[in-house]
Design a protein around this motif. Structure first.
Motif, PDB file in Angstrom:
ATOM      1  N   GLU A 257       0.839  -1.193   0.000  1.00 35.80           N
ATOM      2  CA  GLU A 257       0.000   0.000   0.000  1.00 35.80           C
ATOM      3  C   GLU A 257       0.876   1.244   0.000  1.00 35.80           C
ATOM      4  N   LYS A 258       0.355   2.346  -0.539  1.00 35.57           N
ATOM      5  CA  LYS A 258       1.119   3.571  -0.683  1.00 35.57           C
ATOM      6  C   LYS A 258       1.457   4.170   0.676  1.00 35.57           C
ATOM      7  N   GLY A 259       2.643   4.809   0.755  1.00 36.19           N
ATOM      8  CA  GLY A 259       3.079   5.459   1.976  1.00 36.19           C
ATOM      9  C   GLY A 259       4.303   4.789   2.573  1.00 36.19           C
ATOM     10  N   ILE A 260       5.318   5.582   2.946  1.00 39.20           N
ATOM     11  CA  ILE A 260       6.556   5.022   3.485  1.00 39.20           C
ATOM     12  C   ILE A 260       6.305   4.277   4.784  1.00 39.20           C
ATOM     13  N   ASP A 261       5.444   4.829   5.636  1.00 41.41           N
ATOM     14  CA  ASP A 261       5.231   4.254   6.968  1.00 41.41           C
ATOM     15  C   ASP A 261       4.204   3.130   6.989  1.00 41.41           C
ATOM     16  N   ILE A 262       3.579   2.857   5.858  1.00 44.07           N
ATOM     17  CA  ILE A 262       2.569   1.793   5.792  1.00 44.07           C
ATOM     18  C   ILE A 262       3.238   0.505   5.332  1.00 44.07           C
ATOM     19  N   HIS A 263       3.100  -0.551   6.141  1.00 43.56           N
ATOM     20  CA  HIS A 263       3.747  -1.830   5.846  1.00 43.56           C
ATOM     21  C   HIS A 263       2.730  -2.906   5.458  1.00 43.56           C
ATOM     22  N   SER A 264       1.587  -2.501   4.961  1.00 38.34           N
ATOM     23  CA  SER A 264       0.531  -3.451   4.605  1.00 38.34           C
ATOM     24  C   SER A 264       0.698  -3.903   3.160  1.00 38.34           C
ATOM     25  N   TRP A 265       0.405  -5.187   2.938  1.00 34.68           N
ATOM     26  CA  TRP A 265       0.541  -5.789   1.610  1.00 34.68           C
ATOM     27  C   TRP A 265      -0.769  -6.443   1.190  1.00 34.68           C
ATOM     28  N   ASN A 266      -0.992  -6.469  -0.105  1.00 37.78           N
ATOM     29  CA  ASN A 266      -2.134  -7.179  -0.682  1.00 37.78           C
ATOM     30  C   ASN A 266      -1.632  -8.061  -1.820  1.00 37.78           C
ATOM     31  N   LYS A 267      -2.188  -9.260  -1.894  1.00 37.17           N
ATOM     32  CA  LYS A 267      -1.790 -10.159  -2.971  1.00 37.17           C
ATOM     33  C   LYS A 267      -2.391  -9.667  -4.277  1.00 37.17           C
ATOM     34  N   LEU A 268      -1.529  -9.416  -5.250  1.00 36.65           N
ATOM     35  CA  LEU A 268      -1.974  -8.878  -6.527  1.00 36.65           C
ATOM     36  C   LEU A 268      -2.450  -9.980  -7.465  1.00 36.65           C
ATOM     37  N   MET A 269      -1.612 -10.989  -7.685  1.00 37.37           N
ATOM     38  CA  MET A 269      -1.991 -12.074  -8.586  1.00 37.37           C
ATOM     39  C   MET A 269      -0.984 -13.201  -8.487  1.00 37.37           C
ATOM     40  N   THR A 270      -1.370 -14.346  -9.020  1.00 37.58           N
ATOM     41  CA  THR A 270      -0.458 -15.467  -9.224  1.00 37.58           C
ATOM     42  C   THR A 270      -0.382 -15.747 -10.712  1.00 37.58           C
ATOM     43  N   ILE A 271       0.815 -15.640 -11.263  1.00 34.26           N
ATOM     44  CA  ILE A 271       1.020 -15.890 -12.687  1.00 34.26           C
ATOM     45  C   ILE A 271       1.290 -17.373 -12.882  1.00 34.26           C
ATOM     46  N   GLU A 272       0.510 -17.995 -13.726  1.00 34.93           N
ATOM     47  CA  GLU A 272       0.628 -19.437 -13.946  1.00 34.93           C
ATOM     48  C   GLU A 272       1.224 -19.739 -15.314  1.00 34.93           C
ATOM     49  N   ASN A 273       1.601 -20.992 -15.490  1.00 35.49           N
ATOM     50  CA  ASN A 273       2.137 -21.492 -16.765  1.00 35.49           C
ATOM     51  C   ASN A 273       3.427 -20.773 -17.178  1.00 35.49           C
ATOM     52  N   VAL A 274       4.272 -20.458 -16.185  1.00 33.92           N
ATOM     53  CA  VAL A 274       5.542 -19.775 -16.454  1.00 33.92           C
ATOM     54  C   VAL A 274       6.574 -20.804 -16.904  1.00 33.92           C
ATOM     55  N   GLU A 275       7.212 -20.552 -18.031  1.00 26.20           N
ATOM     56  CA  GLU A 275       8.201 -21.482 -18.571  1.00 26.20           C
ATOM     57  C   GLU A 275       9.629 -20.993 -18.380  1.00 26.20           C
ATOM     58  N   GLU A 276       9.827 -19.670 -18.205  1.00 26.48           N
ATOM     59  CA  GLU A 276      11.167 -19.109 -18.087  1.00 26.48           C
ATOM     60  C   GLU A 276      11.634 -19.127 -16.632  1.00 26.48           C
ATOM     61  N   PRO A 277      12.967 -19.176 -16.410  1.00 28.89           N
ATOM     62  CA  PRO A 277      13.500 -19.074 -15.047  1.00 28.89           C
ATOM     63  C   PRO A 277      13.134 -17.730 -14.421  1.00 28.89           C
ATOM     64  N   LEU A 278      12.992 -17.703 -13.117  1.00 31.35           N
ATOM     65  CA  LEU A 278      12.569 -16.490 -12.425  1.00 31.35           C
ATOM     66  C   LEU A 278      13.537 -15.332 -12.656  1.00 31.35           C
ATOM     67  N   ARG A 279      14.821 -15.617 -12.765  1.00 28.53           N
ATOM     68  CA  ARG A 279      15.808 -14.545 -12.923  1.00 28.53           C
ATOM     69  C   ARG A 279      15.688 -13.866 -14.288  1.00 28.53           C
ATOM     70  N   TRP A 280      15.027 -14.490 -15.257  1.00 24.81           N
ATOM     71  CA  TRP A 280      14.797 -13.872 -16.560  1.00 24.81           C
ATOM     72  C   TRP A 280      13.476 -13.119 -16.614  1.00 24.81           C
ATOM     73  N   PHE A 281      12.709 -13.220 -15.565  1.00 26.04           N
ATOM     74  CA  PHE A 281      11.321 -12.769 -15.548  1.00 26.04           C
ATOM     75  C   PHE A 281      11.252 -11.414 -14.836  1.00 26.04           C
TER      76      PHE A 281
END
Length: 372
Positions: A257-281
């Protein structure tokens, strides 16, 4: 009947930097208004608010052999090249970006410049210490409107003030054991005027707070798998964390979430069917309910694709091979900040930094005439 200055200011604040720079020559009062720090701040804040919104133009700077190309991501997975943008130096490495400004260095990492591609202005500085194996970041102090360049190493860090043109901190030791704040030798992700890094020792996020000049730890989402390597990215103005899911063919993305002092997170999405290594992504931009991703193939090439979470399908942008032949893919934002040095014709040395700056005689005469 002349318009009130308040109305003129509102109208001008909605214009592009290119238009505003041209309008500074209309009359003395417009020049004073557009050069006023308060107006620059209002225009800058307006651009920040539009970043990632429906009004966003989806503009990016792409590094190539000639400098940079300003491109626009359009519907139908097309890329339109708008113009060529020449930086202060030719052979450079893009380190990071912050609110329209780009930190670049030469191949030796001995010479640095903070560059505003909107105004074609820059400032140059040179560290007095060895910083090849260092992490870099840029912060924007909201109180002083100063841009600070942060160079973090394993045991200490240094901060360069662009307003003062000097090092406000030079190889200062961390206030706690360095293992608690050790950052990986990666580039900082600048969001909300603050630089964030993924720690190399254990999965944690470290950030530099320009308000009190201290390194701090950002709390991560509770459901993150701490055995996984984590990566950070700026997605349309939001700090995002991504990592490989339990299934190796999936990538999980969280957004802070926006703001330096705010440490809250929300799950945006899960990307499926990924074929490339994570370091290339490399996620790059949120395009409506889809996400734009750059797939690295070699050090000097890559593909640009878009993923639809609803359809769980990847589609490639057209003609990306021609556009993405070199490293560097940076979101472009109009800003009037940082009118320091204007580039003339530059003769570069071995690493692309100037050995002589030459200004044409006609331009010198024009400048002398303006001064007189």
């Amino acid at each position: 009947m002349a318009l009130p200055i308040e109305i003129i200011e509102i109208v001008l604040s909605k214009l592009s930097v290119k238009t505003l720079l041209r309008f500074k020559t209309v009359c003395k009062s417009w020049n004073i208004l557009i050069s006023d720090p308060m107006f620059i701040r209002k225009h800058h804040d307006r651009q920040l608010r539009s970043k990632g919104s429906k009004k966003s133009e989806n503009l990016f700077l792409v590094k190539n052999s000639q400098g940079f190309s300003l491109v626009k991501l359009e519907k139908g997975r097309r890329i339109q090249t708008l113009q060529q943008v020449f930086g202060p130096y030719l052979w450079v490495t893009v380190l990071c970006f912050c609110e329209g400004l780009i930190l670049i260095c030469d191949l030796s990492k001995e010479n640095f410049a903070l560059w505003n591609p909107s105004t074609r202005t820059h400032t140059v500085f040179k560290p007095t210490f060895y910083c090849v194996n260092a992490a870099f970041g840029v912060c924007h102090d909201p109180i002083t409107d100063d841009f600070n360049v942060v160079i973090a190493k394993s045991y200490n860090y240094s901060v360069y003030s662009c307003n003062n043109k000097s090092w406000t901190m030079l190889e200062k030791e961390y206030e706690t054991k360095y293992n608690d704040y050790s950052v990986s030798y990666e580039l900082g992700v600048c969001v909300d005027g603050t630089s964030y890094w993924a720690s190399e020792c254990s999965p944690q996020i470290v950030y530099y707070d320009p308000r009190d000049d201290k390194f701090k730890i950002l709390h991560m989402p509770e459901n993150v798998d701490y055995d996984k390597s984590i990566y950070l990215v700026d997605l349309s103005g939001f700090l995002c964390l991504y990592y490989e899911g339990r299934d190796k063919n999936t990538i999980v993305i969280w957004t802070k979430e926006k703001g330096i002092d705010i440490h809250s997170w929300n799950k945006l999405m899960t990307i499926e069917n990924v074929e490339e290594p994570l370091r290339w992504f490399k996620p790059k931009w949120l395009l409506g309910n889809k996400i734009v991703i750059r797939i690295k193939e070699t050090n000097h090439s890559g593909r640009l694709i878009v993923y639809s979470p609803c359809k769980k399908r990847f589609q490639e942008f057209k003609d990306t091979k021609m556009v993405f032949g070199w490293l560097g893919f940076v979101p472009y934002m109009d800003t009037l900040f940082f009118p320091v040095e204007k580039s003339g014709r530059i003769i570069t040395g071995e690493f692309g930094f100037p050995i002589e700056k030459s200004i044409p005689e006609r331009e010198r005469k024009r400048k002398r005439k303006c001064i007189e």
